[in-house]
Write a protein that holds these residues in place. Structure first.
Motif, PDB file in Angstrom:
ATOM      1  N   TYR A 129     -11.825 -48.264 -10.635  1.00  0.00           N
ATOM      2  CA  TYR A 129     -12.994 -48.929 -11.210  1.00  0.00           C
ATOM      3  C   TYR A 129     -14.257 -48.134 -10.917  1.00  0.00           C
ATOM      4  CZ  TYR A 129      -9.648 -52.785 -10.595  1.00  0.00           C
ATOM      5  OH  TYR A 129      -8.519 -53.569 -10.579  1.00  0.00           O
ATOM      6  N   SER A 162      -7.601 -50.744  -6.534  1.00  0.00           N
ATOM      7  CA  SER A 162      -6.779 -51.878  -6.131  1.00  0.00           C
ATOM      8  C   SER A 162      -5.319 -51.537  -6.422  1.00  0.00           C
ATOM      9  CB  SER A 162      -7.196 -53.160  -6.864  1.00  0.00           C
ATOM     10  OG  SER A 162      -6.894 -53.083  -8.244  1.00  0.00           O
ATOM     11  N   VAL A 163      -4.440 -52.262  -5.781  1.00  0.00           N
ATOM     12  CA  VAL A 163      -3.002 -52.041  -5.976  1.00  0.00           C
ATOM     13  C   VAL A 163      -2.618 -52.489  -7.378  1.00  0.00           C
ATOM     14  CG1 VAL A 163      -0.706 -52.727  -5.202  1.00  0.00           C
ATOM     15  CG2 VAL A 163      -2.517 -52.290  -3.535  1.00  0.00           C
ATOM     16  N   GLY A 171      -0.720 -56.235  -8.186  1.00  0.00           N
ATOM     17  CA  GLY A 171      -0.437 -56.758  -6.851  1.00  0.00           C
ATOM     18  C   GLY A 171      -1.465 -57.754  -6.393  1.00  0.00           C
ATOM     19  N   ALA A 172      -1.950 -57.546  -5.187  1.00  0.00           N
ATOM     20  CA  ALA A 172      -2.806 -58.530  -4.540  1.00  0.00           C
ATOM     21  C   ALA A 172      -4.168 -58.678  -5.198  1.00  0.00           C
ATOM     22  CB  ALA A 172      -2.992 -58.160  -3.074  1.00  0.00           C
ATOM     23  N   GLY A 173      -4.639 -57.644  -5.860  1.00  0.00           N
ATOM     24  CA  GLY A 173      -5.935 -57.733  -6.511  1.00  0.00           C
ATOM     25  C   GLY A 173      -7.119 -57.441  -5.627  1.00  0.00           C
ATOM     26  N   GLU A 174      -6.891 -57.211  -4.343  1.00  0.00           N
ATOM     27  CA  GLU A 174      -8.020 -56.930  -3.467  1.00  0.00           C
ATOM     28  C   GLU A 174      -8.533 -55.532  -3.770  1.00  0.00           C
ATOM     29  OE1 GLU A 174      -7.196 -57.456   0.665  1.00  0.00           O
ATOM     30  OE2 GLU A 174      -9.295 -57.246   1.250  1.00  0.00           O
ATOM     31  N   GLN A 175      -9.853 -55.413  -3.939  1.00  0.00           N
ATOM     32  CA  GLN A 175     -10.454 -54.125  -4.265  1.00  0.00           C
ATOM     33  C   GLN A 175     -11.113 -53.521  -3.031  1.00  0.00           C
ATOM     34  OE1 GLN A 175     -12.868 -53.843  -7.794  1.00  0.00           O
ATOM     35  NE2 GLN A 175     -11.443 -55.081  -8.997  1.00  0.00           N
ATOM     36  N   TYR A 176     -11.029 -52.187  -2.962  1.00  0.00           N
ATOM     37  CA  TYR A 176     -11.604 -51.437  -1.858  1.00  0.00           C
ATOM     38  C   TYR A 176     -12.551 -50.396  -2.438  1.00  0.00           C
ATOM     39  CZ  TYR A 176      -7.716 -53.520   0.646  1.00  0.00           C
ATOM     40  OH  TYR A 176      -6.834 -54.407   1.176  1.00  0.00           O
ATOM     41  N   PHE A 177     -13.726 -50.276  -1.815  1.00  0.00           N
ATOM     42  CA  PHE A 177     -14.785 -49.469  -2.382  1.00  0.00           C
ATOM     43  C   PHE A 177     -15.013 -48.167  -1.628  1.00  0.00           C
ATOM     44  CE2 PHE A 177     -16.847 -51.971  -5.699  1.00  0.00           C
ATOM     45  CZ  PHE A 177     -16.181 -53.178  -5.531  1.00  0.00           C
ATOM     46  N   ASN A 186      -5.153 -49.108  -9.634  1.00  0.00           N
ATOM     47  CA  ASN A 186      -6.196 -49.451 -10.601  1.00  0.00           C
ATOM     48  C   ASN A 186      -7.491 -48.857 -10.060  1.00  0.00           C
ATOM     49  OD1 ASN A 186      -4.490 -51.009 -12.205  1.00  0.00           O
ATOM     50  ND2 ASN A 186      -4.869 -52.827 -10.982  1.00  0.00           N
TER      51      ASN A 186
END
Lengths: 109, 113
Positions: free
Chosen positions: B34, B94-95, B98-104, B32
């Motif tokens: 953003y 984000s995956v 899945g986990a929903g954790e986002q990385y910027f 995903n």
């Protein structure tokens, strides 16, 4: 949509002090993240903590989902801890994050 | 490991000029993606998100558009920039499902003059 509020908006501490940052959210969440934005703008992931407590070195976080808040603890502050701390929670199932307005932390040597 | 890149790092553009910001992710498939904008140093606003190639959802009506021509590439564009488009633009991933954790990513600082 969900509302995410952070407090305090600004915090100035002497190096070595401890601090607690708070994040309140208006609805149930299945995910909560804490980020540190450094002076160059980079958002660094600190914790992914939908519930419970996690620790990473001098930092720890606790989320009490039933009471709709999360706390970020910073112990023995260092000048490199300065920056803006954000919490963010998703809008239900599609994982879009709503960010709080942040806490600006300034650590004085 | 996964990494996310954005370029350019900084950009100064005149009002009315076009814009193209690029974001690429390495080390994962079908993420995903953003686009966020941050104005005045606080508060991130979600602009667009994408769950797959060619699939774009817009959160805020505005002068900007987004495209996803490849699985791990996300582009933010404008045909004519406005002064109000100035800000710090951040891409995140984000995956999928899945986990929903986002990385910027590191962000692009845009100044419209």
């Amino acid at each position: 949509g969900i509302q995410v509020e952070q407090s305090p908006p600004d915090l100035i501490l002497q190096e070595g002090a401890n601090s607690t940052l708070r994040c309140n959210f208006s609805d149930s969440v299945n995910n909560l993240q804490w980020f540190h934005q450094n002076p160059w703008g980079q958002l660094i992931n600190l914790f992914y903590i939908p519930s419970g407590t996690k620790q990473n070195g001098r930092l720890s976080a606790t989320t009490v989902a039933t009471e709709r808040y999360s706390l970020l603890y910073i112990s023995s502050s260092q000048t490199t801890d300065s920056g803006v701390y954000f919490c963010a929670a998703p809008v239900s199932l599609n994982e879009k994050l709503t960010f709080g307005t942040g806490t600006r932390l300034t650590i004085i040597p | 490991s996964q990494t996310i890149h954005q370029w350019p790092a900084t950009l100064v553009q005149p009002v009315g000029s076009p814009l193209s910001l690029e974001c690429t992710v390495e080390g994962t498939s079908n993420p995903n993606l953003y686009w966020y904008r941050q104005a005045a140093g606080r508060g991130l606003q979600l602009l667009f998100y994408s769950v797959g190639i060619g699939q774009i959802s817009s959160e805020v009506p505005q002068n900007l558009s987004a495209s996803r021509p490849q699985d791990r590439q996300f582009i933010l564009s404008s045909k004519k920039l406005l002064l109000s488009d100035s800000g710090f633009y951040l891409c995140a991933w984000s995956v999928d499902a899945g986990a929903g954790e986002q990385y910027f990513g590191p962000g692009t600082r845009l100044t419209v003059t």
